[in-house]
Design a protein around this motif. Structure first.
Motif, PDB file in Angstrom:
ATOM      1  N   GLY A 196       0.803  -1.362   0.089  1.00 47.42           N
ATOM      2  CA  GLY A 196      -0.172   0.050   0.015  1.00 47.42           C
ATOM      3  C   GLY A 196       0.670   1.338  -0.060  1.00 47.42           C
ATOM      4  N   ALA A 197       1.829   1.268   0.710  1.00 45.83           N
ATOM      5  CA  ALA A 197       2.961   2.221   0.948  1.00 45.83           C
ATOM      6  C   ALA A 197       3.420   2.552  -0.659  1.00 45.83           C
ATOM      7  CB  ALA A 197       3.854   2.250   1.939  1.00 45.83           C
ATOM      8  N   ASN A 198       3.932   1.458  -1.152  1.00 49.49           N
ATOM      9  CA  ASN A 198       4.542   1.662  -2.604  1.00 49.49           C
ATOM     10  C   ASN A 198       3.806   2.217  -3.381  1.00 49.49           C
ATOM     11  OD1 ASN A 198       6.961   0.597  -2.037  1.00 49.49           O
ATOM     12  ND2 ASN A 198       6.528  -1.402  -2.219  1.00 49.49           N
ATOM     13  N   GLN A 199       2.303   1.827  -3.295  1.00 45.36           N
ATOM     14  CA  GLN A 199       1.320   2.291  -4.404  1.00 45.36           C
ATOM     15  C   GLN A 199       1.171   3.682  -4.340  1.00 45.36           C
ATOM     16  OE1 GLN A 199      -2.447   0.626  -4.103  1.00 45.36           O
ATOM     17  NE2 GLN A 199      -3.325   1.265  -6.078  1.00 45.36           N
ATOM     18  N   MET A 200       0.979   4.144  -2.905  1.00 44.48           N
ATOM     19  CA  MET A 200       0.807   5.580  -2.819  1.00 44.48           C
ATOM     20  C   MET A 200       1.971   6.440  -3.166  1.00 44.48           C
ATOM     21  SD  MET A 200      -0.871   8.285  -1.481  1.00 44.48           S
ATOM     22  CE  MET A 200      -2.302   7.837  -0.885  1.00 44.48           C
ATOM     23  N   MET A 225      -5.736  12.859   7.948  1.00 40.85           N
ATOM     24  CA  MET A 225      -6.353  11.944   8.147  1.00 40.85           C
ATOM     25  C   MET A 225      -6.730  11.376   9.701  1.00 40.85           C
ATOM     26  SD  MET A 225      -3.643  10.105   5.538  1.00 40.85           S
ATOM     27  CE  MET A 225      -4.652   8.494   5.257  1.00 40.85           C
ATOM     28  N   TYR A 226      -7.638  10.503   9.773  1.00 42.74           N
ATOM     29  CA  TYR A 226      -7.798   9.611  11.259  1.00 42.74           C
ATOM     30  C   TYR A 226      -6.582   8.993  11.502  1.00 42.74           C
ATOM     31  CZ  TYR A 226     -12.589  11.266  10.188  1.00 42.74           C
ATOM     32  OH  TYR A 226     -13.711  11.739   9.845  1.00 42.74           O
ATOM     33  N   ASN A 227      -6.550   8.670  12.706  1.00 42.83           N
ATOM     34  CA  ASN A 227      -5.406   7.828  13.283  1.00 42.83           C
ATOM     35  C   ASN A 227      -5.937   6.306  12.865  1.00 42.83           C
ATOM     36  OD1 ASN A 227      -4.201   9.699  14.515  1.00 42.83           O
ATOM     37  ND2 ASN A 227      -5.375   9.541  16.488  1.00 42.83           N
ATOM     38  N   CYS A 228      -5.174   5.900  11.874  1.00 44.75           N
ATOM     39  CA  CYS A 228      -5.597   4.648  11.228  1.00 44.75           C
ATOM     40  C   CYS A 228      -4.316   3.972  10.606  1.00 44.75           C
ATOM     41  CB  CYS A 228      -6.684   4.525  10.573  1.00 44.75           C
ATOM     42  SG  CYS A 228      -6.457   5.541   9.094  1.00 44.75           S
ATOM     43  N   ASN A 229      -4.584   2.655   9.997  1.00 39.29           N
ATOM     44  CA  ASN A 229      -3.700   1.736   9.291  1.00 39.29           C
ATOM     45  C   ASN A 229      -2.988   2.920   7.988  1.00 39.29           C
ATOM     46  OD1 ASN A 229      -3.969  -0.140  11.184  1.00 39.29           O
ATOM     47  ND2 ASN A 229      -4.613  -1.534   9.452  1.00 39.29           N
ATOM     48  N   GLU A 230      -4.155   3.534   7.462  1.00 41.34           N
ATOM     49  CA  GLU A 230      -3.887   4.219   6.159  1.00 41.34           C
ATOM     50  C   GLU A 230      -2.938   5.551   6.560  1.00 41.34           C
ATOM     51  OE1 GLU A 230      -7.158   1.625   5.544  1.00 41.34           O
ATOM     52  OE2 GLU A 230      -6.703   3.036   7.007  1.00 41.34           O
ATOM     53  N   TYR A 231      -2.985   5.897   7.643  1.00 48.65           N
ATOM     54  CA  TYR A 231      -2.059   7.088   8.196  1.00 48.65           C
ATOM     55  C   TYR A 231      -0.736   6.517   7.808  1.00 48.65           C
ATOM     56  CZ  TYR A 231      -0.219  11.117  10.592  1.00 48.65           C
ATOM     57  OH  TYR A 231       0.757  11.887  10.923  1.00 48.65           O
ATOM     58  N   GLU A 279       0.497   4.076   6.444  1.00 48.33           N
ATOM     59  CA  GLU A 279       0.784   3.884   5.133  1.00 48.33           C
ATOM     60  C   GLU A 279       1.100   4.978   4.129  1.00 48.33           C
ATOM     61  OE1 GLU A 279      -2.193   2.750   1.819  1.00 48.33           O
ATOM     62  OE2 GLU A 279      -1.820   0.828   2.977  1.00 48.33           O
ATOM     63  N   ALA A 280       0.377   6.241   4.337  1.00 49.12           N
ATOM     64  CA  ALA A 280       0.587   7.378   3.693  1.00 49.12           C
ATOM     65  C   ALA A 280       2.026   8.092   4.119  1.00 49.12           C
ATOM     66  CB  ALA A 280      -0.378   8.144   3.857  1.00 49.12           C
ATOM     67  N   MET A 281       2.088   7.806   5.411  1.00 50.19           N
ATOM     68  CA  MET A 281       3.428   8.236   5.928  1.00 50.19           C
ATOM     69  C   MET A 281       4.924   7.658   5.621  1.00 50.19           C
ATOM     70  SD  MET A 281       4.756   9.242   9.942  1.00 50.19           S
ATOM     71  CE  MET A 281       4.028   7.801  10.703  1.00 50.19           C
ATOM     72  N   THR A 325      -9.122   7.586   3.997  1.00 48.61           N
ATOM     73  CA  THR A 325      -9.110   6.301   4.936  1.00 48.61           C
ATOM     74  C   THR A 325     -10.334   5.355   4.872  1.00 48.61           C
ATOM     75  OG1 THR A 325      -9.991   7.875   6.702  1.00 48.61           O
ATOM     76  CG2 THR A 325      -7.781   7.464   6.689  1.00 48.61           C
ATOM     77  N   HIS A 326     -11.432   6.145   4.149  1.00 49.50           N
ATOM     78  CA  HIS A 326     -12.685   5.197   4.015  1.00 49.50           C
ATOM     79  C   HIS A 326     -12.669   4.700   2.559  1.00 49.50           C
ATOM     80  CE1 HIS A 326     -14.207   7.018   7.674  1.00 49.50           C
ATOM     81  NE2 HIS A 326     -13.860   8.187   7.272  1.00 49.50           N
TER      82      HIS A 326
END
Length: 122
Positions: free
Chosen positions: A39-43, A62-68, A70-72, A112-113
């Motif tokens: 996911g991080a590579n894709q982003m 973003m909210y505090n979540c897995n995607e945060y 990933e984006a970082m 995140t959604h």
């Protein structure tokens, strides 16, 4: 010549060694090192395709979540600077950070959604 590592390099080394091990747990959502790295590579590829480069500031609204995370990690992979934009900020705080953080892009709360890789360009 000395090699320079950043957090993304260290994360990738761990992901290569234990790809199926759980990396993140947030509520009922779970993510392996391999999934998080993919996911991080894709982003990271998407950000780079939109012109984000090393040293550029990217907002993480973003909210505090897995995607945060990933984006970082995506920002670290392209050596961009992730800027936290807390989802609880009120109007004046948001205006201040958007006016002063020199961001070239922002990954919005909706990511995140939707997990749709789109950013707001400035």
């Amino acid at each position: 010549m000395a090699m320079h590592f950043n957090l993304a390099d260290l994360f990738e080394a761990v992901a290569d060694k234990v790809p199926e091990r759980e990396a993140l747990v947030c509520g009922t959502s779970r993510c392996s090192y391999a999934e998080l790295d993919a996911g991080a590579n894709q982003m990271a590829h998407y950000l780079a395709s939109q012109g984000v480069k090393a040293g550029d500031h990217v907002g993480l609204y973003m909210y505090n979540c897995n995607e945060y995370l990933e984006a970082m990690l995506a920002c670290f992979k392209i050596r961009a600077v992730p800027i936290n934009v807390n989802y609880r900020y009120v109007k004046d705080e948001l205006l201040y950070i958007f006016d002063n953080a020199d961001m070239v892009a922002c990954i919005p709360v909706s990511y995140t959604h939707l997990r749709a890789h789109e950013t707001l360009r400035y």
